[in-house]
Write an enzyme that holds these catalytic residues in place. Structure first.
Site, PDB file in Angstrom:
ATOM      1  N   GLY A 271       0.804  -1.219   0.000  1.00 19.58           N
ATOM      2  CA  GLY A 271       0.000   0.000   0.000  1.00 19.58           C
ATOM      3  C   GLY A 271       0.833   1.263   0.000  1.00 19.58           C
TER       4      GLY A 271
ATOM      5  CB  ALA B  20     -11.428   1.152   4.622  1.00 19.38           C
TER       6      ALA B  20
ATOM      7  CG  ASP C 157       6.288   2.194   7.175  1.00 15.57           C
ATOM      8  OD1 ASP C 157       5.788   2.552   8.256  1.00 15.57           O
ATOM      9  OD2 ASP C 157       5.759   1.329   6.462  1.00 15.57           O
TER      10      ASP C 157
ATOM     11  CG  ASP D 209      21.187  29.098  36.215  1.00 10.26           C
ATOM     12  OD1 ASP D 209      20.915  29.092  37.423  1.00 10.26           O
ATOM     13  OD2 ASP D 209      20.750  28.250  35.407  1.00 10.26           O
ATOM     14  CE1 TYR D 210      27.224  24.102  39.779  1.00  2.51           C
ATOM     15  CE2 TYR D 210      25.155  22.989  40.279  1.00  2.51           C
ATOM     16  CZ  TYR D 210      26.538  22.960  40.162  1.00  2.51           C
ATOM     17  OH  TYR D 210      27.233  21.789  40.412  1.00  2.51           O
ATOM     18  CG  ASP D 211      20.991  23.098  39.317  1.00  3.26           C
ATOM     19  OD1 ASP D 211      21.373  21.922  39.318  1.00  3.26           O
ATOM     20  OD2 ASP D 211      20.989  23.829  40.320  1.00  3.26           O
TER      21      ASP D 211
END
Length: 725
Positions: free
Chosen positions: A28, A377, A140, A497-499
């Protein structure tokens, strides 16, 4: 140019008596994409269905030359590749698992190794022919690693991926040992398409749970790119099926078939012979239908067409035996002289015969146990030019979401199928025509050409968004200018900044301590007398002091509530209340008990609810509930509730990184300012910085920062480049 890449080319090449035979593919996907090629200038890359070690060098060249005339580029695979990659991983691992047959699923490392190897072979073939403005469309489950492989070699390529089978729920997908690799492969695409939104939802759920990538309105942030995930229900070449009915060859087949069957009702079942199609269940349902409704004996015929599929796989060989055994039993028990209840055809049907059967059938029985879309279908409805006929459709087919006027059944419920057949035979002609007319209008509008155009337009739109975001990216020229200005300056301020900026996020906050490389990097940065280093973090002061207290740097804890300037001890920026915590903390603890994987972190002047290890959907629900509960209790207090990266933080409203940054901005006149952060708390910092600041957001999204970098790794590389000057 459109580059279509699929496992199979729309041609089957076989070798008989030293002669090569070329025949159109029956699949198909291949059929649908072949129709699509008429609307696009394209190349098609795929396997021509013949093992390279079964042909000579001259035959290989003959195949390449003949396919080149169609703009088809063959990828040659060995018999071993086909056995382990195609028959193995594709059809013994992915196919059953994605179709909800986990007991049929085989997990073999040699299959996985072959799958990786073949995807790399396809990558090499694609890369050789792609030009800068080409669009690559990978198709696919056979090639789910390919988008990422192409991306690594062609970072700016336009890559789309479409999955023609269902994407399973997270509970099934997590069974796959190589689930992360598959997701990473797919996320190499710019646009990932599925037939229905159910499959989209399952995919997004898996990416959130397995690789931690969450979406916003179907858009994912993958390193330096936006990846869009959406539903594109595949259509058919509507005119091809509706317009062929008047073909003389088709009319002749119609007349011959009708003469053989007489005035009997015809139930049509056409499928590849596959255990996911529910063929056994529908044959058994037909058997019971005849037993329960003896008045239909001699008056109805089931035409059962089973197209050979994967003939070398044991499940398929066993299925054929079952089907043929059932057909024989039913014909023996119910048949009579002059009437065979089931006409069984185990073969591929030419197009004209297929359309003739669609047109003559009174009922189409399309009841897969699980199916990505099911174009049969749609083809049946398109071929019903007189409007007569009834479609019985499984709710587990993707097409069921579009063809609601069909009789939709549970394919596992045999009695429901029996009742549907009876309802179909008794349905008035006027109702049949009315139902089919609505479905035909829908299918005639959303054809395969429209489907492809929508996908291609969406791919171009995603690429445009990526390009707009790249305007803010720290490009090589800007990076060079930054380094030069750093080198020439004598009063430099670093606000980091850290994290999420200097270290990646960890499952639990306490696990995100600095590694040796980071400590050495920050020590070198702070050791330069021209540099003023300030770490502005949301961490509590005890943790921050333990990790970074030995640096010749200033530390800011709890987003600015606590300050430690080099040789000075910790102090609060202003008097703050924390008596509210005794009211709020029990609520956070209650939600922690109700949300597995979450935890509460208590700081001096804030409370943080962490849910990085929790189920994303449950965490989202609990976050909204918790946010509402806390807001109702803090309405008259100077307390705010803030959502960050997998956290919910309750803290004083007046304290933020921007306020504390002003203390350093006003200390002296800086000739170089560098600031970096990754989340909402850093936006307050970016907002107060001078325009000349090199402010950098780690990751992508709307930000007050001037530039973006992809990751913690990129920030570290940039800082290392500076200290080497």
């Amino acid at each position: 140019m459109l580059i279509i890449v699929s496992n199979r080319l729309p041609v089957n090449i076989t070798k008989h008596s030293s002669t090569l035979h070329f025949q159109a593919s029956a699949g198909g996907v291949a059929t649908g994409l072949h129709s699509l090629c008429k609307s696009y200038q394209s190349h098609w890359v795929g396997w021509p269905a013949v093992a390279v070690d079964k042909i000579t060098k001259q035959e290989k060249q003959q195949i390449s030359d003949q396919l080149k005339e169609q703009n088809w580029l063959p990828v040659f695979l060995s018999a071993k590749d086909i056995r382990n990659y195609y028959d193995g991983f594709c059809n013994k691992t992915i196919w059953p698992l994605f179709h909800y047959f986990p007991l049929h699923t085989v997990y073999e490392d040699q299959y996985w190794q072959a799958y990786m190897q073949v995807n790399e072979v396809f990558c090499d073939a694609v890369v050789k022919i792609v030009k800068p403005d080409d669009q690559i469309w990978v198709h696919d489950y056979h090639l789910m690693l390919l988008p990422e492989l192409i991306r690594k070699q062609l970072p700016d390529a336009q890559i789309g991926f479409f999955l023609h089978i269902p994407f399973p729920s997270f509970e099934l997908f997590r069974l796959l040992p190589w689930r992360k690799e598959i997701l990473s492969g797919l996320l190499g695409a710019d646009l990932i398409g599925f037939h229905t939104y159910d499959y989209v939802r399952h995919f997004l759920s898996s990416t959130a749970r397995i690789v931690g990538t969450e979406h916003s309105m179907g858009a994912l942030r993958v390193r330096d790119r936006v990846v869009k995930v959406d539903a594109f229900p595949m259509g058919i070449d509507y005119d091809k099926y509706s317009g062929t009915v008047e073909n003389p060859k088709v009319r002749k087949i119609l007349a011959t078939t009708r003469k053989k069957i007489g005035n009997r009702k015809i139930i049509l079942s056409i499928d590849r012979l596959d255990y996911t199609k529910g063929i056994i269940q529908r044959i058994e349902a037909f058997d019971l239908f005849l037993s329960q409704n003896p008045k239909y004996k001699g008056k109805v015929t089931l035409i059962l067409v089973a197209v050979p599929s994967r003939t070398g796989v044991e499940h398929y060989m066993e299925l054929r035996k079952q089907v043929e055994g059932l057909v024989g039993r039913i014909n023996g028990e119910h048949g009579a002289i002059g009437w065979v209840p089931v006409w069984y055809l185990y073969r591929f049907l030419p197009f004209e015969r297929l359309v003739a059967l669609y047109n003559i059938a009174d009922v189409a029985l399309v009841t897969p146990l699980r199916d990505g879309m099911n174009l049969i279908a749609k083809e049946f409805i398109a071929a019903k030019t007189d409007g007569r006929g009834v479609l019985i459709l499984s709710e587990m087919a993707g097409a069921a979401s579009e063809l609601g006027e069909a009789i939709v059944v549970n394919a596992h419920n045999k009695q429901a199928i029996i009742d549907a057949m009876k309802q179909a035979f008794e349905m008035p002609i006027e109702e049949q025509i009315e139902r089919n007319k609505l479905m035909q209008k829908r299918l005639s509008r959303y054809t395969i050409t429209r489907w492809a155009r929508d996908f291609m337009e969406s791919l171009a739109a995603v690429k445009k968004i990526q390009q707009e975001l790249s305007v803010c990216r720290l490009t090589k020229p800007v990076r060079k200018r930054l380094v030069n200005e750093y080198d020439k300056s004598s009063k430099r301020l670093f606000l980091l900044d850290y994290d999420g900026t200097l270290v990646d996020f960890a499952d639990r906050p306490e696990k995100a301590g600095p590694d040796k490389e980071l400590v050495a990097l920050l020590q070198a940065l702070a050791a330069d007398t021209k540099n003023e280093l300030v770490i502005i973090s949301g961490r509590d002061k005890t943790t921050l002091d333990y990790w970074l207290g030995n640096l010749n740097a200033s530390l800011i804890a709890e987003h600015g509530a606590w300050i430690k300037e080099k040789t000075v001890d910790w102090r609060v920026i202003e008097p703050l209340r924390n008596d509210w915590k005794q009211t709020i903390k029990p609520i956070l603890e209650l939600y922690t008990d109700r949300t597995p994987g979450s935890s509460v972190e208590e700081k001096d002047f804030s409370l943080v609810w962490h849910f990085r290890k929790s189920d994303p959907e449950l965490a989202y629900l609990r976050t909204q509930e918790l946010k509402g509960a806390v807001l109702s209790l803090t309405a008259n207090l100077d307390i705010g509730v803030f959502e960050g990266s997998k956290i919910l933080e309750v803290k004083n409203i007046g304290i933020n990184k921007g306020q504390v940054a002003k203390l350093w901005l006003t200390k002296q006149k800086w000739d170089f300012i560098f600031a970096a952060g990754d989340d909402y708390t850093d936006e307050d910092l970016f907002a107060v910085l001078p325009e000349s600041t090199y402010s950098i957001k780690v990751g992508y999204g709307i930000s007050k920062a001037r530039f973006n970098l992809d990751s913690v790794y990129e920030i570290r590389l940039l800082l290392e480049e500076l200290i080497k000057k």
